[in-house]
Scaffold this motif. Structure first.
Motif, mmCIF file in Angstrom:
data_model
loop_
_atom_site.group_PDB
_atom_site.id
_atom_site.type_symbol
_atom_site.label_atom_id
_atom_site.label_comp_id
_atom_site.label_asym_id
_atom_site.label_seq_id
_atom_site.Cartn_x
_atom_site.Cartn_y
_atom_site.Cartn_z
ATOM 1 N N LEU A 107 0.939 -1.208 -0.022
ATOM 2 C CA LEU A 107 -0.169 0.245 0.069
ATOM 3 C C LEU A 107 0.727 1.267 -0.166
ATOM 4 C CD1 LEU A 107 -2.513 -1.055 2.416
ATOM 5 C CD2 LEU A 107 -3.169 -0.607 0.012
ATOM 6 N N THR A 108 1.917 1.107 0.641
ATOM 7 C CA THR A 108 2.807 2.464 0.591
ATOM 8 C C THR A 108 2.901 3.289 -0.512
ATOM 9 O OG1 THR A 108 4.137 1.754 2.426
ATOM 10 C CG2 THR A 108 5.120 3.258 1.325
ATOM 11 N N ALA A 109 3.207 2.799 -1.708
ATOM 12 C CA ALA A 109 3.366 3.387 -2.906
ATOM 13 C C ALA A 109 2.048 3.863 -3.532
ATOM 14 C CB ALA A 109 4.302 2.258 -4.187
ATOM 15 N N ARG A 110 0.796 3.162 -3.203
ATOM 16 C CA ARG A 110 -0.275 3.239 -3.694
ATOM 17 C C ARG A 110 -1.125 4.503 -2.848
ATOM 18 N NH1 ARG A 110 0.670 -1.924 -4.948
ATOM 19 N NH2 ARG A 110 0.351 -2.322 -7.209
ATOM 20 N N VAL A 111 -0.779 4.809 -1.627
ATOM 21 C CA VAL A 111 -1.654 5.573 -0.673
ATOM 22 C C VAL A 111 -0.845 6.899 -0.188
ATOM 23 C CG1 VAL A 111 -2.866 5.486 1.500
ATOM 24 C CG2 VAL A 111 -3.125 3.576 -0.135
ATOM 25 N N GLY A 112 -1.262 8.003 -0.442
ATOM 26 C CA GLY A 112 -0.553 9.131 0.315
ATOM 27 C C GLY A 112 -1.606 10.004 0.660
ATOM 28 N N LYS A 113 -1.077 11.255 1.101
ATOM 29 C CA LYS A 113 -2.042 12.339 1.576
ATOM 30 C C LYS A 113 -3.252 12.746 0.393
ATOM 31 C CE LYS A 113 -1.578 17.200 3.299
ATOM 32 N NZ LYS A 113 -2.219 16.750 4.544
ATOM 33 N N GLY A 114 -4.369 12.697 1.107
ATOM 34 C CA GLY A 114 -5.619 12.922 0.435
ATOM 35 C C GLY A 114 -6.154 12.001 -0.390
ATOM 36 N N ASP A 115 -5.435 10.772 -0.436
ATOM 37 C CA ASP A 115 -6.003 9.613 -1.159
ATOM 38 C C ASP A 115 -7.254 9.062 -0.393
ATOM 39 O OD1 ASP A 115 -4.386 9.919 -3.263
ATOM 40 O OD2 ASP A 115 -2.868 8.730 -2.429
ATOM 41 N N PHE A 116 -7.743 8.101 -0.624
ATOM 42 C CA PHE A 116 -9.091 7.358 0.004
ATOM 43 C C PHE A 116 -8.734 5.865 -0.248
ATOM 44 C CE2 PHE A 116 -13.367 9.062 1.667
ATOM 45 C CZ PHE A 116 -13.395 7.911 2.297
ATOM 46 N N VAL A 117 -8.848 5.185 0.978
ATOM 47 C CA VAL A 117 -8.862 3.746 1.087
ATOM 48 C C VAL A 117 -10.262 3.292 1.336
ATOM 49 C CG1 VAL A 117 -8.103 1.525 2.197
ATOM 50 C CG2 VAL A 117 -6.457 3.489 1.792
ATOM 51 N N VAL A 118 -10.739 2.362 0.585
ATOM 52 C CA VAL A 118 -12.281 1.838 0.882
ATOM 53 C C VAL A 118 -11.946 0.226 1.083
ATOM 54 C CG1 VAL A 118 -14.649 1.440 -0.141
ATOM 55 C CG2 VAL A 118 -13.201 3.411 -0.730
ATOM 56 N N ASN A 119 -12.205 -0.209 2.330
ATOM 57 C CA ASN A 119 -12.045 -1.531 2.643
ATOM 58 C C ASN A 119 -13.110 -2.242 2.699
ATOM 59 O OD1 ASN A 119 -10.784 -3.741 3.632
ATOM 60 N ND2 ASN A 119 -10.878 -2.996 5.918
ATOM 61 N N LEU A 120 -13.258 -3.080 1.777
ATOM 62 C CA LEU A 120 -14.454 -4.145 1.766
ATOM 63 C C LEU A 120 -13.956 -5.485 1.741
ATOM 64 C CD1 LEU A 120 -16.179 -1.953 -1.558
ATOM 65 C CD2 LEU A 120 -16.532 -1.732 1.217
ATOM 66 N N SER A 121 -12.776 -5.795 2.457
ATOM 67 C CA SER A 121 -12.258 -7.122 2.559
ATOM 68 C C SER A 121 -12.709 -7.825 3.638
ATOM 69 C CB SER A 121 -10.807 -7.002 2.344
ATOM 70 O OG SER A 121 -10.300 -6.380 3.592
ATOM 71 N N VAL A 122 -12.242 -9.142 3.793
ATOM 72 C CA VAL A 122 -12.465 -9.735 4.988
ATOM 73 C C VAL A 122 -11.115 -10.215 5.396
ATOM 74 C CG1 VAL A 122 -14.952 -10.594 4.627
ATOM 75 C CG2 VAL A 122 -12.675 -11.990 3.614
ATOM 76 N N GLU A 123 -10.696 -10.444 6.722
ATOM 77 C CA GLU A 123 -9.592 -10.878 7.232
ATOM 78 C C GLU A 123 -8.307 -10.071 6.818
ATOM 79 O OE1 GLU A 123 -8.941 -15.070 6.402
ATOM 80 O OE2 GLU A 123 -10.209 -15.335 8.078
ATOM 81 N N VAL A 124 -8.623 -8.539 6.698
ATOM 82 C CA VAL A 124 -7.612 -7.721 6.540
ATOM 83 C C VAL A 124 -7.950 -6.627 7.656
ATOM 84 C CG1 VAL A 124 -6.301 -5.942 5.203
ATOM 85 C CG2 VAL A 124 -7.218 -7.925 4.031
ATOM 86 N N SER A 125 -6.695 -6.475 8.635
ATOM 87 C CA SER A 125 -7.276 -5.797 9.778
ATOM 88 C C SER A 125 -7.485 -4.330 9.641
ATOM 89 C CB SER A 125 -5.867 -5.825 10.724
ATOM 90 O OG SER A 125 -5.788 -4.943 11.782
ATOM 91 N N SER A 126 -8.770 -3.935 10.078
ATOM 92 C CA SER A 126 -9.082 -2.455 10.035
ATOM 93 C C SER A 126 -8.161 -1.764 10.634
ATOM 94 C CB SER A 126 -10.516 -2.250 10.348
ATOM 95 O OG SER A 126 -11.591 -3.251 9.750
ATOM 96 N N MET A 127 -7.563 -2.040 11.811
ATOM 97 C CA MET A 127 -6.791 -1.487 12.697
ATOM 98 C C MET A 127 -5.575 -0.959 12.134
ATOM 99 S SD MET A 127 -7.387 -0.818 16.352
ATOM 100 C CE MET A 127 -5.753 -1.098 17.098
ATOM 101 N N ALA A 128 -4.865 -2.115 11.231
ATOM 102 C CA ALA A 128 -3.725 -1.797 10.690
ATOM 103 C C ALA A 128 -3.669 -0.992 9.636
ATOM 104 C CB ALA A 128 -3.126 -3.235 10.221
ATOM 105 N N LEU A 129 -4.961 -1.043 8.884
ATOM 106 C CA LEU A 129 -5.251 -0.114 7.673
ATOM 107 C C LEU A 129 -5.393 1.480 8.043
ATOM 108 C CD1 LEU A 129 -7.393 -2.317 5.126
ATOM 109 C CD2 LEU A 129 -4.888 -2.003 5.095
ATOM 110 N N VAL A 130 -6.361 1.541 9.315
ATOM 111 C CA VAL A 130 -6.661 2.980 9.576
ATOM 112 C C VAL A 130 -5.263 3.532 10.006
ATOM 113 C CG1 VAL A 130 -7.505 4.363 11.619
ATOM 114 C CG2 VAL A 130 -8.808 2.575 10.426
ATOM 115 N N GLU A 131 -4.465 2.817 10.775
ATOM 116 C CA GLU A 131 -3.000 3.397 11.249
ATOM 117 C C GLU A 131 -2.247 3.813 10.217
ATOM 118 O OE1 GLU A 131 -1.852 2.831 15.669
ATOM 119 O OE2 GLU A 131 -2.032 0.728 14.515
ATOM 120 N N LEU A 132 -2.381 2.966 9.145
ATOM 121 C CA LEU A 132 -1.463 3.351 7.832
ATOM 122 C C LEU A 132 -1.851 4.574 7.129
ATOM 123 C CD1 LEU A 132 1.095 2.734 6.035
ATOM 124 C CD2 LEU A 132 -0.822 1.104 4.744
#
Length: 480
Positions: free
Chosen positions: A83-108
């Motif tokens: 995700l590091t190369a794909r997510v930066g300031k002002g971008d948007f992550v739409v998490n519609l997955s299972v078994e991927v930690s919401s906590m980890a994604l929020v902190e990133l």
């Protein structure tokens, strides 16, 4: 005129988005929400990347829109690298997955300055089913508490909307609308509350003791369920995972004792309890206007806890008011058969899955909130969306998925309109703005009073020991 206004609203562009959008997961909700994002948000397909373990049959849709698809399973070991190369300031992550930690994604996302939304708080694999964890720690209560624990750290950061699908999510907005409807009938000059305490005081004044998220799905496929197959109208992996978690509910101050296998948590807000049994084996009596009375399953959901927490009144440390809140869900009949098969095999999931969308021939998903214990009987407020209405509104959806996709859209819009709110739940958001965006996609949205109680037609053939003076106690519900 009303239909014309609805069509106009349903084609409106809410805002332009200049950043990148990364969608994680592309199951039933990913398929269904993509047309809504492209319809209502000024975003080009080239700005969107879909990351998923597989496309679940969505290749033609992805190609049609010209969107980049990356076949990749996010894990604890690789998610930052991917995700590091794909997510930066002002971008948007739409998490519609299972078994991927919401906590980890929020902190990133907070570290990168990106916005975020999901439909439930997900753990890494094993978070729901690890036998080395206590039942309490396998609960949605524990997942929510973990998320709330980091909220102060990111106050004022980019908005991260947590647990904002149909339920959890949309139903929290329904509760607020329903409370105001009740007040209009008995306290017509009631102002809309502007704080959590204000909503709790309103519910207390109205005498609300119990809130069911009462849902009946009658959608049906002409193809019968086969042995060894799980059939459902939405994410099968997600449904089975939460069905294997303990039954959970917000616990009201009117309740006189815990259920025999009820347990309290030893940490957190203390707004909820759990039963020492899985939700897919726990039934309760409930009611919706179209279906009437039925047995629903107490499948654990975040809103059972967050709504109870919202509507808690305290005098110092003492809790003086809180309603009992929980989900009461009857999935489509073919899913009921699938659940029965799982239960008979020690909660072991079938290897074959069939998500029914295009093959559905009839039925509706009646999803709403049932407010009980007040002087006017029961009041249900919600969506009565049928499959034919769904297909006139948006492609790639059935009634169940569209009730999730509409609030995903509204959550994205709200986050972009309120970009620096940090971590928020549905209960923290503007319910009127979210309903404004969702309503064109929910079919008939109605409020209905009824005289049903959980004691109705009980004890006719087999006498029962029930408290007739207080039909709203949890012990009087049909828990099996």
């Amino acid at each position: 005129m009303a239909r014309k206004a609805a069509r106009k609203t349903a084609s409106r562009k809410y805002l332009d988005f200049k950043g990148r959008m990364v969608m994680i997961g592309f199951g039933s909700i990913g398929h269904g929400v993509l047309p809504l994002i492209l319809r209502h948000i000024g975003i080009k397909p080239s700005q969107i990347t879909i990351l998923a373990e597989d496309d679940r049959g969505g290749s033609s849709e992805i190609k049609r829109y010209g969107i980049e698809f990356v076949r990749k399973k996010l894990t604890r070991a690789n998610y930052r690298q991917v995700l590091t190369a794909r997510v930066g300031k002002g971008d948007f992550v739409v998490n519609l997955s299972v078994e991927v930690s919401s906590m980890a994604l929020v902190e990133l996302c907070q570290e990168k300055g990106a916005h975020y939304i999901d439909t439930c708080i997900e753990p890494w694999p094993g978070g729901y089913t690890d036998p080395n964890l206590s039942v309490s720690l396998r609960s949605n209560y524990a997942l929510r508490e973990s998320m709330l624990k980091i909220r102060p750290k990111y106050r004022g950061g980019p908005t991260a909307v947590i647990a904002h699908g149909a339920n959890p999510g949309l139903v929290s907005h329904f509760v607020k609308r329903a409370l105001l409807d009740l007040a209009k009938g008995s306290q017509p000059r009631t102002a809309t509350p502007t704080s959590r305490e204000g909503w709790a005081k309103l519910a207390q004044r109205l005498g609300v003791k119990v809130i069911h998220v009462a849902e009946r799905d009658t959608q049906v496929s002409p193809k019968p369920k086969e042995v060894g197959e799980f059939v459902n109208t939405w994410s099968i992996d997600g449904f089975v995972a939460e069905g294997c978690q303990p039954a959970e509910m917000g616990w009201g101050t009117h309740e006189k004792s815990l259920p025999p296998d009820g347990r309290r948590h030893t940490f957190g807000c203390e707004a909820a309890i759990y039963l020492n049994r899985p939700g897919l084996l726990t039934r309760v009596r409930t009611w919706t206007p179209l279906e009437g009375p039925f047995h629903g399953f107490i499948i654990t959901h975040n809103e059972s806890i967050s709504i109870a927490d919202l509507l808690t009144l305290r005098d110092g440390r003492k809790v003086v008011y809180r309603p009992t809140v929980h989900y009461a869900y009857h999935p489509c009949d073919q899913a009921i058969m699938s659940m029965h098969e799982i239960a008979g095999k020690g909660l072991s999931q079938q290897k074959r899955q069939r998500l029914i969308v295009d093959e559905i021939r009839s039925g509706w998903d009646e999803l709403g909130v049932l407010l009980m214990g007040h002087k006017k009987g029961v009041y249900w407020y919600g969506s009565q969306l049928d499959i034919h209405g769904t297909r006139r509104l948006v492609p790639y959806n059935n009634a169940t998925s569209l009730q999730v996709c509409a609030p995903v859209l509204s959550g994205i819009v709200w986050a972009l309109e309120n970009p620096d709110r940090g971590i928020v739940e549905a209960d923290d958001m503007d319910f009127e703005r979210n309903l404004e965006i969702c309503l064109p996609y929910l079919g008939p949205v109605v409020g209905r009073y009824g005289d049903w109680t959980p004691l109705q037609d009980r004890g006719v053939l087999f006498p029962e020991d029930v408290d007739v003076d207080d039909p709203w106690q949890f012990k009087n519900f049909r828990v099996i």
